[in-house]
Design a protein around this motif. Structure first.
Motif, PDB file in Angstrom:
ATOM      1  N   SER A 210       0.911  -1.396   0.067  1.00 29.84           N
ATOM      2  CA  SER A 210      -0.105   0.014  -0.053  1.00 29.84           C
ATOM      3  C   SER A 210       0.965   1.330   0.107  1.00 29.84           C
ATOM      4  N   LEU A 211       1.275   1.614  -1.310  1.00 26.44           N
ATOM      5  CA  LEU A 211       2.290   2.671  -1.272  1.00 26.44           C
ATOM      6  C   LEU A 211       1.869   3.921  -1.858  1.00 26.44           C
ATOM      7  N   ILE A 212       0.383   3.945  -2.097  1.00 23.83           N
ATOM      8  CA  ILE A 212       0.114   5.132  -3.009  1.00 23.83           C
ATOM      9  C   ILE A 212      -0.691   6.105  -2.100  1.00 23.83           C
ATOM     10  N   THR A 213      -1.839   5.541  -1.547  1.00 29.49           N
ATOM     11  CA  THR A 213      -2.892   6.469  -0.846  1.00 29.49           C
ATOM     12  C   THR A 213      -2.296   7.250   0.246  1.00 29.49           C
ATOM     13  N   GLY A 214      -1.629   6.762   1.296  1.00 27.34           N
ATOM     14  CA  GLY A 214      -1.340   7.275   2.401  1.00 27.34           C
ATOM     15  C   GLY A 214      -0.367   8.482   2.428  1.00 27.34           C
ATOM     16  N   ASP A 215      -0.303   9.305   3.464  1.00 29.84           N
ATOM     17  CA  ASP A 215       0.131  10.627   3.403  1.00 29.84           C
ATOM     18  C   ASP A 215       1.794  10.548   3.173  1.00 29.84           C
ATOM     19  N   ARG A 319       0.353  10.930  -8.425  1.00 33.98           N
ATOM     20  CA  ARG A 319       0.797  10.160  -6.882  1.00 33.98           C
ATOM     21  C   ARG A 319       1.415   8.962  -7.362  1.00 33.98           C
ATOM     22  N   ILE A 320       0.957   8.050  -8.304  1.00 33.12           N
ATOM     23  CA  ILE A 320       1.368   6.712  -8.568  1.00 33.12           C
ATOM     24  C   ILE A 320       2.825   6.695  -8.994  1.00 33.12           C
ATOM     25  N   GLU A 321       3.069   7.587 -10.059  1.00 29.19           N
ATOM     26  CA  GLU A 321       4.462   7.759 -10.510  1.00 29.19           C
ATOM     27  C   GLU A 321       5.317   8.341  -9.387  1.00 29.19           C
ATOM     28  N   LYS A 322       4.894   9.317  -8.526  1.00 26.36           N
ATOM     29  CA  LYS A 322       5.741  10.072  -7.597  1.00 26.36           C
ATOM     30  C   LYS A 322       6.204   8.932  -6.596  1.00 26.36           C
ATOM     31  N   ARG A 323       5.478   8.226  -6.084  1.00 27.17           N
ATOM     32  CA  ARG A 323       5.389   7.218  -5.043  1.00 27.17           C
ATOM     33  C   ARG A 323       6.381   5.860  -5.776  1.00 27.17           C
ATOM     34  N   VAL A 328      11.466   3.130  -5.277  1.00 24.78           N
ATOM     35  CA  VAL A 328      12.634   2.575  -5.796  1.00 24.78           C
ATOM     36  C   VAL A 328      13.871   3.620  -5.583  1.00 24.78           C
ATOM     37  N   LYS A 329      14.037   4.933  -5.532  1.00 23.70           N
ATOM     38  CA  LYS A 329      15.254   5.431  -5.271  1.00 23.70           C
ATOM     39  C   LYS A 329      15.820   5.075  -3.920  1.00 23.70           C
ATOM     40  N   VAL A 330      14.933   4.896  -2.990  1.00 24.21           N
ATOM     41  CA  VAL A 330      15.498   4.593  -1.780  1.00 24.21           C
ATOM     42  C   VAL A 330      15.825   3.032  -1.592  1.00 24.21           C
ATOM     43  N   LEU A 331      15.021   2.060  -2.260  1.00 27.78           N
ATOM     44  CA  LEU A 331      15.191   0.657  -1.920  1.00 27.78           C
ATOM     45  C   LEU A 331      16.312   0.107  -2.857  1.00 27.78           C
TER      46      LEU A 331
END
Length: 345
Positions: A210-215, A319-323, A328-331
């Motif tokens: 669940s990587l999209i909806t949350g703040d 949001r989908i593209e940003k998250r 990915v940039k972190v992991l």
């Protein structure tokens, strides 16, 4: 007669022909910008495999698709079927067990040593478990499950693609679980099939959900994960995020392992990655964002009218593209560093 297996192959072929995911077939071509593969996979999975409830035809077709994706990337990938059940409650209060045959996908690549790092995400969508669920349109055949959990699977597939050409010291395993939305049965089945040696050799499980909806993004360690491992994983992930200007936080507590408690109980080192807001409600992370006209319950979980591409693109444009990009940039650098380049590379 048009058999189920033939129907599965036909629908899967249609999905692959429409995917527009040619990068997975051309290993020599340079990879696109961070997050692009993940966002495309998220959109593809949500579009072509809605209603991928454990035990359903859509779930099996999605599993076949994921299996093919991993195989094309050079991983040894297999389908893993298992029988399970869930309790269904009628409007009259009668409870009945419903049996299902679910299918997870396990992909692996050996490193120089048997110690392994696992990247995991469930791909199934919510199965209505009561007449009330059905009456409130929770789950069912039309649920695209963009946030929960095409998002986690999309990021997992991009990590697999970026890691496929990098020889590593430690082995890698990518796990797409099913039956997580029927009482976390997928994680239980995965743990129960692990030998004592496999558990001992598991250095870390990165779970994506669940990587999209949350703040905001949260990187949480398991309650049974050692301080030393947490420092190498959770703390490092937060440091990478902050160095890139990506908002990220951590929330340690009993709810850090939602959906993967079986792994935590088995004392497997965990890094759980999700997007929510632990400062809201009961601070359990179940309320993903503030209640608003776009999100009247503060969440999109299980709700087909909200957890779909059209609605999320309108309510949270970009949001989908940003998250996808941020996660990915972190992991990717974290996973690459933890897996360690092979000595001969």
């Amino acid at each position: 007669m048009f058999s189920f297996s033939r129907m599965t192959r036909t629908l899967l072929a249609m999905s692959l022909s429409c995917a527009g995911l040619g990068h997975a077939l051309a290993a020599s071509a340079p990879l696109p910008a961070m997050g692009f593969i993940a966002s495309q996979q998220i959109r593809h999975i949500a579009t072509y495999f809605p209603g991928r409830m454990a035990g359903s035809p859509a779930e099996l077709i999605a599993a076949e698709y994921l299996n093919q994706q991993f195989t094309k990337l050079g991983y040894k990938s297999d389908l893993r079927g298992f029988d399970t059940r869930y309790l269904y409650t009628s409007s009259a209060g009668k409870k009945d067990w419903r049996n299902i045959h679910a299918t997870s996908v396990i992909a692996a690549r050996a490193g120089e040593v048997p110690q392994q790092i696992i990247v995991m995400a469930h791909f199934d969508t919510y199965v209505p478990q009561s007449d009330s669920d059905t009456n409130h349109n929770l789950g069912g055949l039309t649920l695209q499950g963009v946030d929960d959990n095409a998002s986690g699977v999309g990021v997992m597939l991009e990590l697999a693609e970026r890691m496929q050409a990098i020889p590593t010291h430690y082995s890698l395993r990518f796990v797409a679980l099913s039956a997580e939305e029927t009482g976390t049965k997928g994680a239980e089945d995965f743990v129960n099939r692990m030998s004592a040696e496999e558990k001992k050799n598991t250095l870390l499980v990165i779970n994506l959900s669940s990587l999209i909806t949350g703040d905001r993004l949260y990187f949480n360690s398991g309650t049974n994960t050692s301080v030393a491992v947490a420092k190498l994983t959770r703390v490092r992930a937060l440091n990478i995020a902050r160095s890139l200007g990506i908002p990220a936080e951590s929330h340690e507590g009993a709810h850090c392992c939602e959906g993967i408690k079986a792994l935590d109980d088995a004392r497997l080192p965990l890094l759980n990655v999700t997007a929510t807001n632990f400062a809201l409600g009961k601070k359990d992370g179940m309320q993903q964002r503030a209640i608003s006209s776009h999100f009247p319950l503060g969440t999109t979980r299980y709700q087909s009218q909200f957890d779909n591409l059209q609605y999320l693109d309108k309510a949270l444009p970009g949001r989908i593209e940003k998250r996808s990009r941020d996660t990915v940039k972190v992991l990717f650098p974290l996973l690459k560093d933890l897996a360690k380049p092979a000595k001969h590379a």
